[in-house]
Scaffold this active site. Structure first.
Site, PDB file in Angstrom:
ATOM      1  N   TYR A  81       0.719  -1.292   0.063  1.00  0.00           N
ATOM      2  CA  TYR A  81      -0.094   0.155  -0.110  1.00  0.00           C
ATOM      3  C   TYR A  81       0.799   1.382  -0.075  1.00  0.00           C
ATOM      4  O   TYR A  81       0.443   2.327  -0.142  1.00  0.00           O
ATOM      5  CB  TYR A  81      -0.920   0.021   0.964  1.00  0.00           C
ATOM      6  CG  TYR A  81      -1.852  -1.316   1.366  1.00  0.00           C
ATOM      7  CD1 TYR A  81      -2.821  -1.447   0.640  1.00  0.00           C
ATOM      8  CD2 TYR A  81      -1.646  -2.264   2.099  1.00  0.00           C
ATOM      9  CE1 TYR A  81      -3.929  -2.349   0.387  1.00  0.00           C
ATOM     10  CE2 TYR A  81      -2.449  -3.250   2.183  1.00  0.00           C
ATOM     11  CZ  TYR A  81      -3.649  -3.357   1.456  1.00  0.00           C
ATOM     12  OH  TYR A  81      -4.304  -4.361   1.566  1.00  0.00           O
ATOM     13  N   HIS A 124      -4.794   6.184  -0.891  1.00  0.00           N
ATOM     14  CA  HIS A 124      -5.159   6.018   0.632  1.00  0.00           C
ATOM     15  C   HIS A 124      -3.783   6.245   1.569  1.00  0.00           C
ATOM     16  O   HIS A 124      -4.152   6.444   2.868  1.00  0.00           O
ATOM     17  CB  HIS A 124      -5.742   4.579   0.765  1.00  0.00           C
ATOM     18  CG  HIS A 124      -6.987   4.787   1.577  1.00  0.00           C
ATOM     19  ND1 HIS A 124      -7.967   5.835   1.675  1.00  0.00           N
ATOM     20  CD2 HIS A 124      -7.723   3.586   2.212  1.00  0.00           C
ATOM     21  CE1 HIS A 124      -8.949   5.399   2.482  1.00  0.00           C
ATOM     22  NE2 HIS A 124      -9.037   4.141   2.538  1.00  0.00           N
ATOM     23  N   ASN A 161      -9.353   1.095   8.072  1.00  0.00           N
ATOM     24  CA  ASN A 161     -10.796   0.895   9.081  1.00  0.00           C
ATOM     25  C   ASN A 161     -10.771   0.323  10.324  1.00  0.00           C
ATOM     26  O   ASN A 161     -11.626   0.376  10.934  1.00  0.00           O
ATOM     27  CB  ASN A 161     -11.547  -0.039   7.996  1.00  0.00           C
ATOM     28  CG  ASN A 161     -11.166  -1.510   7.788  1.00  0.00           C
ATOM     29  OD1 ASN A 161      -9.941  -1.762   8.531  1.00  0.00           O
ATOM     30  ND2 ASN A 161     -11.795  -2.242   7.279  1.00  0.00           N
ATOM     31  N   ASP A 217      -6.274  11.312   3.500  1.00  0.00           N
ATOM     32  CA  ASP A 217      -6.880  11.427   1.882  1.00  0.00           C
ATOM     33  C   ASP A 217      -8.238  11.991   1.722  1.00  0.00           C
ATOM     34  O   ASP A 217      -9.173  11.418   2.630  1.00  0.00           O
ATOM     35  CB  ASP A 217      -6.482  10.167   1.105  1.00  0.00           C
ATOM     36  CG  ASP A 217      -6.978   9.047   1.688  1.00  0.00           C
ATOM     37  OD1 ASP A 217      -6.951   8.621   2.739  1.00  0.00           O
ATOM     38  OD2 ASP A 217      -8.149   8.497   0.865  1.00  0.00           O
ATOM     39  N   ASN A 273     -13.457   5.497   5.873  1.00  0.00           N
ATOM     40  CA  ASN A 273     -13.296   4.339   6.893  1.00  0.00           C
ATOM     41  C   ASN A 273     -12.490   4.601   7.909  1.00  0.00           C
ATOM     42  O   ASN A 273     -12.587   4.374   9.042  1.00  0.00           O
ATOM     43  CB  ASN A 273     -13.161   2.961   6.439  1.00  0.00           C
ATOM     44  CG  ASN A 273     -14.336   2.505   5.527  1.00  0.00           C
ATOM     45  OD1 ASN A 273     -15.501   2.733   5.737  1.00  0.00           O
ATOM     46  ND2 ASN A 273     -14.249   1.563   4.512  1.00  0.00           N
TER      47      ASN A 273
END
Length: 190
Positions: free
Chosen positions: A18, A23, A70, A95, A116
């Site tokens: 990631y 994100h 989340n 973001d 989230n």
């Protein structure tokens, strides 16, 4: 007694998969702030990587939760309790789909807009009344699923601008600390 430090949390997802995704803008801006402090994040028992230092003349704790987006709220609450930093001195950097790429918006409180990480943070804190530095990533093109879009890397053209944009976002965080929210809004909302 509440600590006089600020807790600045960059939101993102852990791990190399990631690292360069939209994100993770919050993590990437937190990294820029760590460079300004001149230190490195260290693992903390609160399931976050933390760095203590000074920004804009203010004592701060920078944090990046080691949980997925989340589930950010748990580590944020654990770090804030460990350092005794109240929600009024919490700054969450994240973001924002609903802003054009690179746009910045600063605010205190409000809704989560489907984010989230913010939903988890607000639920864990029992409050929405924390400061937010929102970094625009724009809406997905066409009918692309927003959940898929935020987990994709920035486009090549966007990557060329990221260093300057993340630098400006870090400036906005420092302005909030040094001048207060309203003055920082006047400076960074274009």
């Amino acid at each position: 007694m509440t600590d006089e430090r600020y807790l600045i949390v960059g939101l993102g997802n852990p791990g190399p998969r990631y690292a360069g995704t939209r994100h993770n803008a919050g993590f990437l801006i937190a990294d820029e702030l760590a460079d300004r402090i001149g230190g490195s994040f260290k693992a903390h028992k609160a399931r976050a990587d933390v760095l203590e230092g000074r920004l804009a003349g203010q004592p701060v704790v920078l944090a990046k939760p080691r949980s997925y987006m989340n589930e950010s709220g748990g580590p944020i609450v654990a770090v804030s309790r460990f350092y005794k930093i109240g929600v009024e001195r919490l700054v969450v950097v994240h973001d924002e789909l609903d802003l054009p790429f690179g746009a910045l918006r600063l605010k205190r409180g409000g809704g989560e807009g489907g984010h989230n990480g913010l939903k988890s943070t607000s639920a864990a804190l029992g409050s929405k009344d924390y400061l937010r530095v929102r970094f625009g990533i724009g809406r997905p093109p066409g009918r692309q699923d927003p959940a898929d879009y935020v987990l994709r890397e920035f486009a090549a053209a966007e990557r060329k601008e990221l260093a300057v944009l993340f630098d400006r976002a870090a400036d906005a965080v420092e302005a909030v600390l040094a001048k207060g929210l309203e003055a920082a809004q006047n400076e960074f909302h274009s």
